[in-house]
Design a protein around this motif. Structure first.
Motif, mmCIF file in Angstrom:
data_model
loop_
_atom_site.group_PDB
_atom_site.id
_atom_site.type_symbol
_atom_site.label_atom_id
_atom_site.label_comp_id
_atom_site.label_asym_id
_atom_site.label_seq_id
_atom_site.Cartn_x
_atom_site.Cartn_y
_atom_site.Cartn_z
ATOM 1 N N UNK A 387 0.937 -1.290 -0.198
ATOM 2 C CA UNK A 387 0.376 -0.493 -0.322
ATOM 3 C C UNK A 387 0.983 1.486 0.232
ATOM 4 N N UNK A 388 0.487 2.155 1.264
ATOM 5 C CA UNK A 388 1.450 3.492 0.530
ATOM 6 C C UNK A 388 2.420 3.264 0.879
ATOM 7 N N UNK A 389 3.256 4.389 0.363
ATOM 8 C CA UNK A 389 4.515 3.808 -0.148
ATOM 9 C C UNK A 389 5.887 5.148 1.473
ATOM 10 N N UNK A 390 5.192 5.991 2.066
ATOM 11 C CA UNK A 390 6.102 6.133 3.181
ATOM 12 C C UNK A 390 5.173 7.584 3.528
ATOM 13 N N UNK A 391 5.669 8.398 5.153
ATOM 14 C CA UNK A 391 5.656 8.996 5.637
ATOM 15 C C UNK A 391 6.225 10.211 6.356
ATOM 16 N N UNK A 392 5.573 10.417 7.006
ATOM 17 C CA UNK A 392 7.081 11.296 7.809
ATOM 18 C C UNK A 392 7.192 11.031 9.432
ATOM 19 N N UNK A 393 8.306 11.858 9.638
ATOM 20 C CA UNK A 393 8.903 11.797 10.964
ATOM 21 C C UNK A 393 8.347 12.863 11.854
ATOM 22 N N UNK A 394 7.869 12.395 13.224
ATOM 23 C CA UNK A 394 7.296 13.305 13.952
ATOM 24 C C UNK A 394 7.435 13.487 15.477
ATOM 25 N N UNK A 395 7.201 14.304 16.369
ATOM 26 C CA UNK A 395 7.416 14.458 17.871
ATOM 27 C C UNK A 395 6.758 15.154 18.023
ATOM 28 N N UNK A 396 5.702 13.822 18.983
ATOM 29 C CA UNK A 396 4.678 14.496 19.848
ATOM 30 C C UNK A 396 4.258 15.852 20.644
ATOM 31 N N UNK A 397 3.813 16.499 20.531
ATOM 32 C CA UNK A 397 3.465 17.367 21.209
ATOM 33 C C UNK A 397 2.109 17.867 21.931
ATOM 34 N N UNK A 398 1.789 17.775 23.270
ATOM 35 C CA UNK A 398 0.145 18.020 23.784
ATOM 36 C C UNK A 398 -0.770 17.362 23.348
ATOM 37 N N UNK A 399 -0.230 16.177 22.102
ATOM 38 C CA UNK A 399 -1.015 15.499 21.631
ATOM 39 C C UNK A 399 -1.453 16.178 19.988
ATOM 40 N N UNK A 400 -0.527 16.675 19.453
ATOM 41 C CA UNK A 400 0.392 17.028 17.919
ATOM 42 C C UNK A 400 1.438 16.144 18.136
#
Length: 440
Positions: A387-400
């Motif tokens: 399926x989907x071929x990728x994503x971004x890396x994130x850091x969670x802050x205050x639920x976002x």
């Protein structure tokens, strides 16, 4: 891998008999392929989900997202004049139950296709049966490679979300670049989920990984695993686990005074759900569970409820307000609606007279161009059902989730990781319903 051989010969005989007329009573031969589950006015599909049991929190909301979107499409005329009926069965995340309810869906309910069946250990129990019975097995709710890496072996099965190997690769590369001195410990679900994630991460982190701790789904005592990682002096834990085990790992580590940096797969990192689980599992000792995930890293491949101004989130909110059941829009309901949007495109691509074989062929021909809220393109071809071929890396802050990278895409093995935001700018059509031409 679990295989379902019990009574297979009898089941296939009954399935062939049912296919001779189709659920709509059309004689076989009028259409090219099986029309089981299709009538002039309806198409019946099914799915197995944990509506009860240990995996029910969060995952039980996915089918309500599916149903809300199908009801929205039905209210606007359906697909080629057919309304979509979605039959959901509870398997409680138990492979034995999955076999039973899949039997019911195929033989009693006579579904056209399985859509969104959830779970690596659960769906593994029925994937061979569905392919032997030639039932389209579409958009499995799991990132295991087995749903799409071997289409010649499982020609009727398609993945949907990014597979765990490419997620592991993207996480591994980010850690290697940004935390090259970290002592990495892996916290893994002991099945394809954990194995595929580890495989991807080791492409970049093999020398940094100092410990691997695995848990068996259903065993909620993870103290030995956390103690093992603490004893190895791990300062970064990569978790490929479901949400309940994110909460358990956080609570046990708090008790052990084990304070590494955490990086969880997107599967186990929904802040609202994990926060509620932390409060529940701690019996009220943790009152603001979501705040415990501040600073935790993860990945994202869909805009969620933390992006209320995103045009896709606005569409899902409209759909939920008009056709949803009780409760609020959640990321799990967003996931279900996004899968449903993909299924509608597949049904449109199969043309005005869809068959089971025809919808599979249509996805192989047109699926890589399907649109939707996914941040990266699909990979569907005759050689890949991933399926989907990728994503971004994130850091969670205050639920976002705060972006740490642009959208990154890759494929299996030594395929490079590169930036690709070609799908991230897609906006939904004004009426919220795709318009895909029949595949040629």
């Amino acid at each position: 891998m679990k295989r379902w051989y019990t009574g297979t010969a009898l089941l296939l005989a009954v399935t062939v008999t049912a296919a001779a007329c189709g659920a709509g009573g059309r004689p076989e031969g009028e259409e090219k392929g099986s029309t089981v589950g299709i009538t002039d006015t309806t198409v019946k599909i099914g799915g197995h989900f944990p509506l009860t049991g240990v995996a029910a929190p969060g995952y039980s909301e996915i089918p309500s997202g599916h149903k809300a979107y199908y009801d929205y499409v039905n209210a606007n005329g359906g697909v080629n004049g057919r309304k979509i009926e979605f039959v959901v069965k509870d398997d409680a995340y138990n492979p034995t139950n999955t076999s039973q309810v899949t039997n019911e869906l195929v033989l009693n309910d006579e579904i056209f296709a399985m859509v969104g069946g959830l779970g690596t250990p659960t769906h593994s129990a029925v994937v061979d049966y569905l392919n032997d019975a030639k039932v389209p097995d579409l958009f499995v709710s799991s990132g295991s490679l087995q749903w799409g890496d071997w289409p010649k072996e499982k020609p009727f099965t398609f993945g949907w979300q990014p597979d765990y190997e490419i997620e592991g690769k993207i996480i591994g590369e980010w850690v290697a670049k940004n935390m090259p001195d970290a002592k990495v410990g892996l916290f893994l679900q002991d099945d394809d989920f954990g194995r595929d994630g580890e495989k991807g991460a080791r492409r970049y982190l093999d020398k940094q990984i100092v410990a691997v701790a695995k848990y068996t789904p259903g065993n909620t005592d993870v103290a030995p695993q956390m103690a093992q990682l603490q004893a190895a002096d791990v300062d970064l834990v990569l978790g490929f686990n479901v949400p309940s085990y994110t909460a358990l790992s956080q609570l046990v580590s708090l008790r052990l005074n084990f304070k590494p940096t955490w990086f969880y797969s997107n599967v186990g990192s929904d802040p609202a759900l994990v926060g509620s689980l932390l409060a529940r599992f701690s019996e009220g000792a943790v009152t603001d569970g979501a705040s415990m995930l501040n600073g935790v890293m993860s990945t994202e491949y869909l805009p969620g409820v933390d992006a209320p101004e995103d045009p896709w989130t606005k569409l899902w909110q409209k759909v939920w307000d008009e056709h949803g059941a009780d409760g609020e829009l959640t990321n799990y309901r967003v996931y279900g609606m996004a899968q449903a949007y993909t299924f509608v495109q597949a049904l449109q691509a199969a043309g005005p007279d869809p068959t089971r074989e025809g919808v599979v062929e249509a996805i192989e021909k047109s699926g890589k161009d399907f649109e939707g809220p996914g941040l990266a393109p699909f990979r569907y071809t005759g050689d890949s059902h991933l399926g989907i071929s990728g994503m971004s890396v994130v850091e969670i802050q205050d639920g976002v989730g705060k972006d740490l990278t642009p959208v990154l895409v890759t494929d299996l093995g030594d395929a490079p990781i590169k930036e690709d935001d070609s799908a991230a700018g897609d906006a939904p059509p004004s009426n919220g319903i795709p318009n895909v031409k029949p595949a040629e």
